[in-house]
Structures are given as C-alpha cells and as structure tokens.
Write a protein that holds these residues in place. Structure first.
Motif, PDB file in Angstrom:
ATOM      1  N   LYS A 186       0.828  -1.209   0.000  1.00 17.92           N
ATOM      2  CA  LYS A 186       0.000   0.000   0.000  1.00 17.92           C
ATOM      3  C   LYS A 186       0.861   1.257   0.000  1.00 17.92           C
ATOM      4  CE  LYS A 186      -3.923  -2.187   2.290  1.00 17.92           C
ATOM      5  NZ  LYS A 186      -4.927  -2.083   3.382  1.00 17.92           N
ATOM      6  N   GLU A 187       0.222   2.370  -0.212  1.00 16.29           N
ATOM      7  CA  GLU A 187       0.928   3.641  -0.222  1.00 16.29           C
ATOM      8  C   GLU A 187       1.197   4.117   1.207  1.00 16.29           C
ATOM      9  OE1 GLU A 187      -0.739   5.534  -4.414  1.00 16.29           O
ATOM     10  OE2 GLU A 187      -1.253   6.477  -2.514  1.00 16.29           O
ATOM     11  N   ARG A 188       2.193   4.962   1.320  1.00 15.02           N
ATOM     12  CA  ARG A 188       2.508   5.558   2.612  1.00 15.02           C
ATOM     13  C   ARG A 188       1.368   6.472   3.063  1.00 15.02           C
ATOM     14  NH1 ARG A 188       8.300   6.574   2.792  1.00 15.02           N
ATOM     15  NH2 ARG A 188       7.849   7.476   0.735  1.00 15.02           N
ATOM     16  N   LYS A 189       1.006   6.359   4.334  1.00 12.40           N
ATOM     17  CA  LYS A 189      -0.104   7.155   4.852  1.00 12.40           C
ATOM     18  C   LYS A 189       0.281   7.882   6.133  1.00 12.40           C
ATOM     19  CE  LYS A 189      -4.015   4.585   2.943  1.00 12.40           C
ATOM     20  NZ  LYS A 189      -5.298   3.894   3.241  1.00 12.40           N
ATOM     21  N   PHE A 190      -0.390   8.956   6.374  1.00 13.98           N
ATOM     22  CA  PHE A 190      -0.185   9.778   7.557  1.00 13.98           C
ATOM     23  C   PHE A 190      -0.659   9.034   8.802  1.00 13.98           C
ATOM     24  CE2 PHE A 190       0.040  13.623   9.987  1.00 13.98           C
ATOM     25  CZ  PHE A 190      -1.101  13.679  10.784  1.00 13.98           C
ATOM     26  N   VAL A 191       0.165   9.077   9.852  1.00 16.27           N
ATOM     27  CA  VAL A 191      -0.196   8.497  11.139  1.00 16.27           C
ATOM     28  C   VAL A 191      -0.517   9.594  12.152  1.00 16.27           C
ATOM     29  CG1 VAL A 191       0.658   7.165  13.118  1.00 16.27           C
ATOM     30  CG2 VAL A 191       1.167   6.403  10.787  1.00 16.27           C
ATOM     31  N   GLY A 192       0.337  10.588  12.203  1.00 15.73           N
ATOM     32  CA  GLY A 192       0.117  11.684  13.133  1.00 15.73           C
ATOM     33  C   GLY A 192       1.237  12.697  13.070  1.00 15.73           C
ATOM     34  N   LYS A 193       1.045  13.820  13.727  1.00 15.44           N
ATOM     35  CA  LYS A 193       2.082  14.840  13.758  1.00 15.44           C
ATOM     36  C   LYS A 193       2.021  15.600  15.066  1.00 15.44           C
ATOM     37  CE  LYS A 193      -0.457  18.559  11.439  1.00 15.44           C
ATOM     38  NZ  LYS A 193      -0.404  19.562  10.340  1.00 15.44           N
ATOM     39  N   ILE A 194       3.128  16.267  15.356  1.00 14.34           N
ATOM     40  CA  ILE A 194       3.235  17.056  16.584  1.00 14.34           C
ATOM     41  C   ILE A 194       3.782  18.422  16.225  1.00 14.34           C
ATOM     42  CG2 ILE A 194       5.542  16.125  17.113  1.00 14.34           C
ATOM     43  CD1 ILE A 194       4.692  16.235  20.111  1.00 14.34           C
TER      44      ILE A 194
END
Length: 120
Positions: free
Chosen positions: A43-51
């Motif tokens: 699968k494609e790279r996906k966003f998990v989270g950010k700070i």
C-alpha cells in the motif's frame, strides 16, 4: 540537508506496545512540526500523526487515535511514537518526517524507516 533516522521497530503480538524514535538533524528541530507515516505491505505511505514544534499540539489519523501518542524532546532533536494496543493492521514500515508548521507538507527525503510487525 535535513535527515531523519527511525528506530525501535520490531515484532510484537497483537495488544502489545512499541516505542519508535526518530532522530532528526539538519535544521533547527525546535522550530518544525514532525510527523509519522507508515506504509503497509503493498500500500501507499499514509499519515499516522504529527506534533507541533512546541509539542503542545498533536493530530492523529482516525485509525490510531486513542492508541498512539506522539511526543518530542527538542533538546535531543528526537520525536517519539508510542504505540499501544497494537493490531495486525498496524504492520508496516514507519517513517518520520520534518513538516512545515500548520500544513501537511513534508520536508526532505524519507529515511529508511523502521519495520513494525504485529502478529495476531
């Protein structure tokens, strides 16, 4: 040139925990947001989270909300991803990235990532 080095991945059973680390260099760490992304097999790279740069604000993907926590240590130029209650669908290669504050834009090349495998 900005760089990141991810570490801390491994094999864990479902329901377990892992803590990933990302050592960043190349710019003033304390002035940039930092993000975590993952690529599941096939699968494609996906966003998990950010700070945020200060650590005062975090955003998470719905799929990890309540289970994952991002934190940072600006003195060490390191960002962390604490992953609890892991599920098999969390399996993948995890990457961190510098991000432009207030946006979803990443900066620099991707690192090698760190593999997380969750067994059922």
């Amino acid at each position: 040139q900005v760089q990141v080095i991810e570490s801390g991945g491994g094999l864990v059973q479902a329901g377990g925990s892992l803590r990933l680390s990302c050592a960043a260099s190349g710019r003033t760490f304390s002035t940039y947001d930092m993000g975590w992304f993952r690529r599941a097999p096939g699968k494609e790279r996906k966003f998990v989270g950010k700070i945020s740069w200060s650590g005062g604000s975090t955003v998470y993907a719905d799929s990890v909300k309540g289970r994952f926590t991002i934190s940072r240590d600006n003195a060490k130029s390191t960002v962390y991803l604490q992953m609890n209650s892991l599920k098999p669908e969390d399996t993948g290669v995890y990457y961190c990235s510098w991000m432009i504050g207030g946006t979803g834009v990443t900066i620099g090349s991707w690192g090698q990532g760190t593999q997380v495998t969750v067994s059922s």
